[in-house]
Design an enzyme around this catalytic site. Structure first.
Site, mmCIF file in Angstrom:
data_model
loop_
_atom_site.group_PDB
_atom_site.id
_atom_site.type_symbol
_atom_site.label_atom_id
_atom_site.label_comp_id
_atom_site.label_asym_id
_atom_site.label_seq_id
_atom_site.Cartn_x
_atom_site.Cartn_y
_atom_site.Cartn_z
ATOM 1 C CG ASP A 1 4.957 2.565 -1.433
ATOM 2 O OD1 ASP A 1 4.997 2.874 -0.233
ATOM 3 O OD2 ASP A 1 5.166 1.415 -1.869
ATOM 4 C CG HIS A 2 3.671 5.190 -6.314
ATOM 5 N ND1 HIS A 2 4.840 4.461 -6.251
ATOM 6 C CD2 HIS A 2 2.676 4.285 -6.475
ATOM 7 C CE1 HIS A 2 4.564 3.181 -6.403
ATOM 8 N NE2 HIS A 2 3.261 3.043 -6.520
#
Lengths: 410, 406
Positions: free
Chosen positions: B174-175
């Site tokens: 996600d990051h």
């Protein structure tokens, strides 16, 4: 391949990739959307050529698998930048380039007359991207670092590993990955600006800060609640969230997870349908409360109920059933599992790469662009494979190239 | 002052939760007008995710949400109403990028599939970020964060060999891999649209970018016929390479020695005597062979040292080393991050002055500032109705009364 498909989104951009592990993937992203990327390598070859794993574990400058993956679709020019004439060659190449990617220690390029100011003197639209462990400025700018050191200083290493042991690194050099990826975004932002205004710029990418971007909410936990997040490997981090063993490996479930906890009822319904003992104990409002699901007794209770069930199933079977019940649960896959994925096969995700033997398969397009598809143009180049070709394109005569070769510049 | 790289670009942003919101944040921080189209009935889950200002839960109090949604504006529309969908279509028609990370089919339910969007806006770059992509037997599968990390191999490859995999401790895809690949693809497609006037459809599965950053492991598997395993803190080539305990509670130092000179320097700083070096550890191959013995020597040598002090002494001697910094170290103890201005404090209407990441890079010619903190839910509904949708106050009031704007 049709002529249309060969026209990539980044067609017309010349990129000079002087980097190694910190920038080669960044260059690959440009190359496979259509940019013409020239890997400018020192006489001994680019740094990744010396990094394992190697084909059959035998070192050799044409045998590194990391190099082979991260440098596809590029051409190679072997050039001695320690030599004044080599420096002039680079300036001549930069005059026609949109982007230079370099990962030398801050100041080293400028010391050889190859800083952004010099490279852009005749090309004001040039973007020079420097990707370094700590960036170009600040007290640690000249500090030495490896991937592990960048992970440590960026705070991600502290979060990896087991609750009762030392921090453990993320696999496969993710600090360098972060530097490459934010470097690619930053470079393309700057190229966007240059194409709009005609003005290039120097882009300063810090790998440490790129790692910090991956801390999730750890910095905000510290700021807002005064809590330091720690590593949680080897245990559930909430009841219903974590790694669980099954018959043939592990699965990862995020049912007692983040947000409005909307998957919890799905999990309970699934376990009830499977006739799991004591499933009724998982019902109730308290399962949506953070303090409750983070309590050790709750985690232990959940494990008692869930483990006998999950331990009796395979990871593929659990994945299929969980999806049917809309529960976020996935197998913990190894590379071999992933190579066998029917989903990825359907999407033609993996590609064959020539030159490494008949079995060599690697990841292909990281994204699907309908009009300007990702395209693998060629295997990674041999050291200096395109030296003559590239120099001819910037107007060097065969005689001049021969003289440079004699002087050991190329 | 130079315009930011994306000034003049508008994004109709239907993304939520993790990777999608982080992608459009990067666009917003560099000048794009990102309009986050939100639902009050089904609030972005990250708005309800810890940590919260003063530990008090609330849709406008999450630090997790705030850091991922800087520089954006928020409008709340009831997408279950025909009029709400019509408003969203008008925002889409006035945008350069349309972004979502729903499961495939959700946008079609709003009348906003790519085919439908192309009819009203042929130059739009349409970004779809479902978990497994929009085709194939798993296209409707559900997943987020670390379940995706498990699916794509990073979880398996992070930990101690032979033990339960530990992963990165975060929802890693996600990051970093997903938002960066997606933002790169959007920027590339925007270039194509500028040059040709043609938009396109981008299918960014939330699995494929992370697999793409593990490329060497897949070549190792297929060329060398083995299934790559986690390395713990070791390196395939260099030793000593690891994490060693220091004085205090949970304090550690990371050290990576890559050549003979660094090894000599490290021994001197750490006080490892000649007689402790029971074999000749000249050359990287010898050190790598005996890496377990070297680790034991280092553990003994670092255990009573202060991590910060040892870090600076090793660096002064030219040895790659770093404190294993926790969040408090990173946020307030690291003078280098302070000097580079990595941390910003922005004034948020409900949270007050709180902490945000600046971008991890400096565009020296077009430096970005986060233009605003994360929006309150629906904070800019009126403003967007007036500026983008050209509605007057009476019409806005009617739409609110009828539950179209919420």
């Amino acid at each position: 391949v049709t002529a249309d498909a060969a026209e990539g989104a980044l067609t017309g951009l010349r990129v000079l990739d002087l980097s190694g592990p910190l920038g080669n993937y960044c260059g690959k992203l440009f190359a496979e959307l259509g940019a013409d990327v020239v890997l400018v390598e020192p006489p001994g070859g680019s740094a990744l050529r010396h990094e394992p794993p190697f084909v059959a574990d035998e070192p050799g400058i044409e045998r590194s698998l990391g190099f082979a993956y991260n440098n596809t679709s590029k051409r190679s020019l072997r050039l001695d930048l320690g030599h004044p004439e080599g420096q002039q060659v680079l300036r001549d190449l930069a005059a026609g380039a949109a982007l230079v990617i370099e990962t030398d220690s801050p100041g080293r390029m400028a010391a050889r007359g190859l800083g952004h100011e010099e490279l852009s003197r005749d090309n004001p639209g040039l973007v020079t991207t420097s990707i370094t462990p700590f960036g170009q400025t600040g007290p640690y700018a000249q500090y030495e670092a490896s991937d592990l050191v960048c992970l440590a200083m960026g705070g991600l290493l502290y979060l990896g590993g087991y609750a009762d042991g030392p921090p453990v690194q993320a696999g496969q050099q993710q600090a360098y990955v972060a530097g490459n990826l934010f470097g690619a975004v930053a470079s393309l932002l700057a190229v966007t600006a240059a194409e709009t205004t005609g003005r290039g710029q120097h882009v300063d990418v810090s790998v440490q800060e790129s790692v910090v971007m991956g801390l999730e909410n750890a910095a905000q936990f510290q700021d807002l609640e005064g809590r330091i997040r720690r590593r949680t490997g080897g245990q559930q981090w909430r009841a219903g969230a974590g790694v669980y063993p099954c018959t043939d490996g592990y699965v990862y479930m995020l049912a007692g997870g983040i947000g409005g906890n909307r998957f919890w009822p799905n999990l309970v319904a699934w376990l009830a349908e499977e006739g799991v003992d004591r499933v009724d104990e998982l019902r109730g409002e308290e399962w949506g409360e953070r303090d409750f699901v983070e309590a050790e007794e709750t985690k232990a209770m959940f494990a008692e109920i869930f483990l006998p069930f999950v331990r009796s199933r395979t990871k593929v079977g659990l994945y299929r059933d969980a999806q049917k019940w809309r529960v976020p649960l996935c197998p913990v896959n190894s590379p071999t599992d992933i190579l066998g994925s029917a989903q990825l096969r359907h999407r033609n995700y993996f590609v064959q790469v020539p030159g490494l033997g008949p079995e060599a398969i690697m990841p292909g397009a990281p994204y699907v662009l309908s009009e300007t598809p990702w395209s693998l143009k060629s295997r990674a180049p041999h050291l200096g494979e395109h030296t003559e070709e590239v120099l001819a394109e910037v107007g060097y005569t065969a005689d001049r190239v021969a003289r440079l070769r004699e002087a050991g510049v190329v | 002052m130079e315009p930011l790289p994306l000034s003049g670009v508008r994004v109709a942003d239907f993304t939520w939760v993790g990777a999608g919101s982080y992608t459009t944040k990067m666009l917003a921080d560099h000048g794009a007008d990102v309009i986050k189209i939100e639902s009050r009935a089904k609030v972005d889950g990250i708005r309800l995710s810890a940590p919260f200002k003063d530990g008090i839960k609330g849709v406008n109090r999450s630090g997790y949400f705030a850091d991922r949604n800087t520089s954006k504006r928020s409008i709340t529309i009831n997408m279950k109403t025909a009029e709400g969908q019509a408003l969203a279509r008008r925002i889409v028609a006035a945008s350069d990028v349309v972004a979502n990370n729903f499961t495939p089919g959700t946008m079609a339910g709003f009348g906003l599939s790519y085919e439908q969007v192309r009819e009203i806006n042929s130059t739009a770059v349409y970004l779809a970020m479902s978990m497994s992509g929009d085709s194939g037997p798993e296209r409707d599968f559900l997943g987020y964060g670390l379940t995706i990390g498990a699916l794509v191999g990073i979880h398996h490859l992070s930990g101690l060999p032979g033990q339960e995999p530990a992963g990165t401790g975060t929802n890693y895809p996600d990051h970093i891999p997903n938002p960066c690949h997606a933002a790169f693809a959007v920027l590339a497609a925007l270039r194509h649209a500028r040059r040709t006037g043609r938009g396109q459809y981008l299918d960014v599965a939330q699995t494929e970018p992370t697999i793409a950053v593990l490329g060497a492991a897949f070549l190792d598997a297929t060329v060398n016929g083995r299934d790559p395993q986690p390395l713990g803190n070791q390196h395939l080539r260099h030793a000593p390479h690891g994490v060693y305990p220091c004085a205090g509670d949970d304090r550690w130092i990371a050290i990576s020695v890559t050549d003979d000179a660094q090894w000599a320097a490290a021994r001197q700083v750490l006080g490892i005597a000649d007689e402790d070096c029971v074999r000749d550890w000249t050359g990287e191959a010898a050190r790598h062979r005996d890496r377990d013995a070297l680790d034991a020597l280092l553990v003994a040598a670092t255990a009573d040292r202060i991590a910060e002090e040892l870090f600076h002494r090793l660096q002064a001697a030219g040895v790659p080393a770093g404190v294993v910094q926790n969040a408090a170290d990173v946020v307030s103890g690291d003078p280098h991050l302070q000097a580079r201005g990595h941390w910003l404090r922005l004034e948020h209407p409900e949270m007050g002055e709180t902490l945000y990441n600046a971008p991890p890079f400096v565009l020296t010619g077009t430096p970005a500032t986060l233009t605003r903190p994360a929006p309150l839910l629906g904070q800019h509904t009126h403003e967007i109705c007036r500026e983008v949708l050209d509605l007057d106050d009476a019409e806005i009031a009617r739409l609110e009364a009828e539950g179209v704007l919420t």
